[in-house]
Motif scaffolding. Structure first.
Motif, mmCIF file in Angstrom:
data_model
loop_
_atom_site.group_PDB
_atom_site.id
_atom_site.type_symbol
_atom_site.label_atom_id
_atom_site.label_comp_id
_atom_site.label_asym_id
_atom_site.label_seq_id
_atom_site.Cartn_x
_atom_site.Cartn_y
_atom_site.Cartn_z
ATOM 1 N N PHE A 1 -65.777 -6.887 -121.884
ATOM 2 C CA PHE A 1 -64.663 -5.671 -122.033
ATOM 3 C C PHE A 1 -65.363 -4.553 -121.609
ATOM 4 C CE2 PHE A 1 -63.785 -8.194 -125.758
ATOM 5 C CZ PHE A 1 -62.614 -8.941 -125.490
ATOM 6 N N VAL A 2 -66.731 -4.314 -121.518
ATOM 7 C CA VAL A 2 -67.387 -3.090 -121.210
ATOM 8 C C VAL A 2 -67.714 -2.982 -119.578
ATOM 9 C CG1 VAL A 2 -69.438 -1.597 -121.449
ATOM 10 C CG2 VAL A 2 -67.785 -2.667 -123.603
ATOM 11 N N GLU A 3 -67.298 -2.039 -119.022
ATOM 12 C CA GLU A 3 -67.806 -2.221 -117.695
ATOM 13 C C GLU A 3 -69.542 -1.532 -117.239
ATOM 14 O OE1 GLU A 3 -65.411 0.653 -115.409
ATOM 15 O OE2 GLU A 3 -63.401 -0.494 -116.464
ATOM 16 N N ASP A 4 -69.761 -0.510 -118.174
ATOM 17 C CA ASP A 4 -70.981 -0.181 -118.180
ATOM 18 C C ASP A 4 -71.020 0.871 -119.302
ATOM 19 O OD1 ASP A 4 -69.507 2.177 -116.717
ATOM 20 O OD2 ASP A 4 -70.478 1.726 -115.266
ATOM 21 N N ARG A 5 -72.342 1.760 -119.418
ATOM 22 C CA ARG A 5 -72.574 2.566 -120.612
ATOM 23 C C ARG A 5 -72.920 3.972 -119.826
ATOM 24 N NH1 ARG A 5 -76.292 1.364 -124.704
ATOM 25 N NH2 ARG A 5 -77.542 0.407 -123.215
ATOM 26 N N VAL A 6 -72.378 4.842 -120.249
ATOM 27 C CA VAL A 6 -72.486 6.229 -119.501
ATOM 28 C C VAL A 6 -72.838 7.309 -120.418
ATOM 29 C CG1 VAL A 6 -70.939 5.576 -117.607
ATOM 30 C CG2 VAL A 6 -69.845 6.825 -119.576
ATOM 31 N N GLY A 7 -73.057 8.651 -119.982
ATOM 32 C CA GLY A 7 -73.177 9.907 -120.765
ATOM 33 C C GLY A 7 -74.517 9.780 -121.894
ATOM 34 N N GLU A 8 -74.590 10.982 -122.514
ATOM 35 C CA GLU A 8 -75.542 11.056 -123.603
ATOM 36 C C GLU A 8 -74.759 11.528 -124.832
ATOM 37 O OE1 GLU A 8 -78.408 9.920 -124.246
ATOM 38 O OE2 GLU A 8 -78.676 9.070 -122.276
ATOM 39 N N PRO A 9 -74.593 10.937 -125.714
ATOM 40 C CA PRO A 9 -75.153 9.676 -126.112
ATOM 41 C C PRO A 9 -74.597 8.722 -125.214
ATOM 42 C CG PRO A 9 -73.529 10.407 -127.803
ATOM 43 C CD PRO A 9 -73.584 11.373 -127.021
ATOM 44 N N ARG A 10 -74.940 7.435 -125.043
ATOM 45 C CA ARG A 10 -74.313 6.461 -124.137
ATOM 46 C C ARG A 10 -73.043 5.954 -124.754
ATOM 47 N NH1 ARG A 10 -75.729 6.350 -119.154
ATOM 48 N NH2 ARG A 10 -78.327 6.358 -119.178
ATOM 49 N N LEU A 11 -71.893 5.946 -124.172
ATOM 50 C CA LEU A 11 -70.636 5.473 -124.513
ATOM 51 C C LEU A 11 -70.370 4.294 -123.587
ATOM 52 C CD1 LEU A 11 -68.781 8.978 -124.196
ATOM 53 C CD2 LEU A 11 -69.524 7.883 -126.315
ATOM 54 N N ALA A 12 -69.932 3.324 -124.095
ATOM 55 C CA ALA A 12 -69.457 2.071 -123.520
ATOM 56 C C ALA A 12 -67.999 2.269 -123.011
ATOM 57 C CB ALA A 12 -69.518 0.944 -124.517
ATOM 58 N N SER B 1 -70.812 0.667 -135.586
ATOM 59 C CA SER B 1 -71.965 1.680 -135.196
ATOM 60 C C SER B 1 -71.674 1.955 -133.959
ATOM 61 C CB SER B 1 -72.919 1.033 -135.563
ATOM 62 O OG SER B 1 -73.547 -0.197 -134.723
ATOM 63 N N ARG B 2 -70.820 1.433 -133.033
ATOM 64 C CA ARG B 2 -70.976 1.587 -131.609
ATOM 65 C C ARG B 2 -70.051 2.708 -131.081
ATOM 66 N NH1 ARG B 2 -73.237 -2.131 -128.021
ATOM 67 N NH2 ARG B 2 -72.787 -0.247 -126.666
ATOM 68 N N LEU B 3 -70.550 3.353 -129.871
ATOM 69 C CA LEU B 3 -69.512 4.447 -129.424
ATOM 70 C C LEU B 3 -68.984 4.058 -128.304
ATOM 71 C CD1 LEU B 3 -71.912 7.358 -129.579
ATOM 72 C CD2 LEU B 3 -70.046 6.700 -131.275
ATOM 73 N N PHE B 4 -67.506 4.260 -127.818
ATOM 74 C CA PHE B 4 -66.859 3.811 -126.874
ATOM 75 C C PHE B 4 -66.320 4.969 -126.008
ATOM 76 C CE2 PHE B 4 -67.124 -0.013 -129.815
ATOM 77 C CZ PHE B 4 -67.592 -0.826 -128.862
ATOM 78 N N VAL B 5 -65.475 4.544 -124.954
ATOM 79 C CA VAL B 5 -64.643 5.451 -124.403
ATOM 80 C C VAL B 5 -63.713 4.616 -123.610
ATOM 81 C CG1 VAL B 5 -66.108 5.899 -122.162
ATOM 82 C CG2 VAL B 5 -64.205 7.535 -122.768
ATOM 83 N N VAL C 1 -62.144 8.918 -133.830
ATOM 84 C CA VAL C 1 -61.607 9.365 -132.576
ATOM 85 C C VAL C 1 -62.374 10.803 -132.292
ATOM 86 C CG1 VAL C 1 -60.046 9.997 -130.667
ATOM 87 C CG2 VAL C 1 -59.726 7.952 -132.345
ATOM 88 N N PHE C 2 -63.279 10.643 -131.077
ATOM 89 C CA PHE C 2 -63.913 12.080 -130.675
ATOM 90 C C PHE C 2 -63.083 12.729 -129.669
ATOM 91 C CE2 PHE C 2 -67.276 8.750 -131.316
ATOM 92 C CZ PHE C 2 -67.663 9.184 -132.694
ATOM 93 N N GLY C 3 -61.866 12.392 -129.302
ATOM 94 C CA GLY C 3 -61.232 13.191 -128.228
ATOM 95 C C GLY C 3 -61.527 12.948 -126.651
ATOM 96 N N GLN C 4 -61.012 13.898 -126.051
ATOM 97 C CA GLN C 4 -61.204 13.538 -124.412
ATOM 98 C C GLN C 4 -62.619 13.690 -123.931
ATOM 99 O OE1 GLN C 4 -58.271 15.004 -122.006
ATOM 100 N NE2 GLN C 4 -59.746 15.525 -120.414
ATOM 101 N N ARG C 5 -63.074 12.680 -123.106
ATOM 102 C CA ARG C 5 -64.396 12.740 -122.529
ATOM 103 C C ARG C 5 -64.201 12.562 -120.879
ATOM 104 N NH1 ARG C 5 -65.566 14.480 -126.874
ATOM 105 N NH2 ARG C 5 -66.943 13.509 -128.427
#
Length: 180
Positions: A150-161, A46-50, A125-129
């Protein structure tokens, strides 16, 4: 009479090569801008990553997998990727203990590690961010202890780890795929 009519086929090809090099694109250098970071967005569980675009060498549809006995449940098997055997890891199962259900959107992220590549199965996969300086400034810390290493921080909207593939492939528990 044109100039190319008196040239040999090799000379014509060499001329075309010279012309194409004159017009070659400097796109990667021109796209770089101070404060911008590019990554590939994806979902595991359920988590979004980049992850950094430079950390993922390719994206693949899920090929046929050959199971490997005596391994952790998150090691799904090996896949033949252009003649090379690549271990395939269920990323959500490794991180959260949740099995990834394969759909038409399920993909493999191929990551380089010492000794060869490894493929991480993700839900989609959502593609390039692109992450800019403002998004970095308003980033939030990761509060899930399973991800914090593993995660530095969460950015953007929606929050990407912002997920570090380098930290993942160096993690001792990731490198130890044999069943206990």
């Amino acid at each position: 009479m044109s100039q190319t009519a008196t040239l040999s086929p090799f000379e014509i090809l060499a001329r075309y090569e010279r012309l194409s090099l004159v017009h070659s694109s400097d796109t990667p250098e021109k796209l770089e801008a101070p404060g911008l970071w590019r990554g590939i967005g994806y979902r595991a569980g359920s988590r979004l990553f980049v992850s950094g675009i430079d950390e993922i060498s390719e994206l693949l549809a899920v090929p046929v997998l050959t199971p490997v006995p005596g391994t952790q449940t998150w090691l799904l098997g090996v896949a033949n990727v252009r003649g090379n055997l690549v271990p395939v890891i269920d990323l959500a199962r490794f991180l959260f203990g949740e099995r990834t259900v394969q759909t038409e959107r399920t993909r493999l992220l191929v990551v380089r590690q010492s000794g060869g590549n490894v493929a991480l199965m993700v839900d989609e996969v959502f593609g390039q961010r692109t992450v800019d300086a403002e998004q970095r400034r308003t980033a939030e810390q990761e509060d899930d202890p399973r991800l914090a290493r593993f995660v530095e921080d969460r950015v953007g909207e929606p929050r990407l780890a912002v997920f570090s593939m380098g930290k993942l492939v160096r993690a001792p528990d990731f490198r130890q795929a044999a069943a206990a």
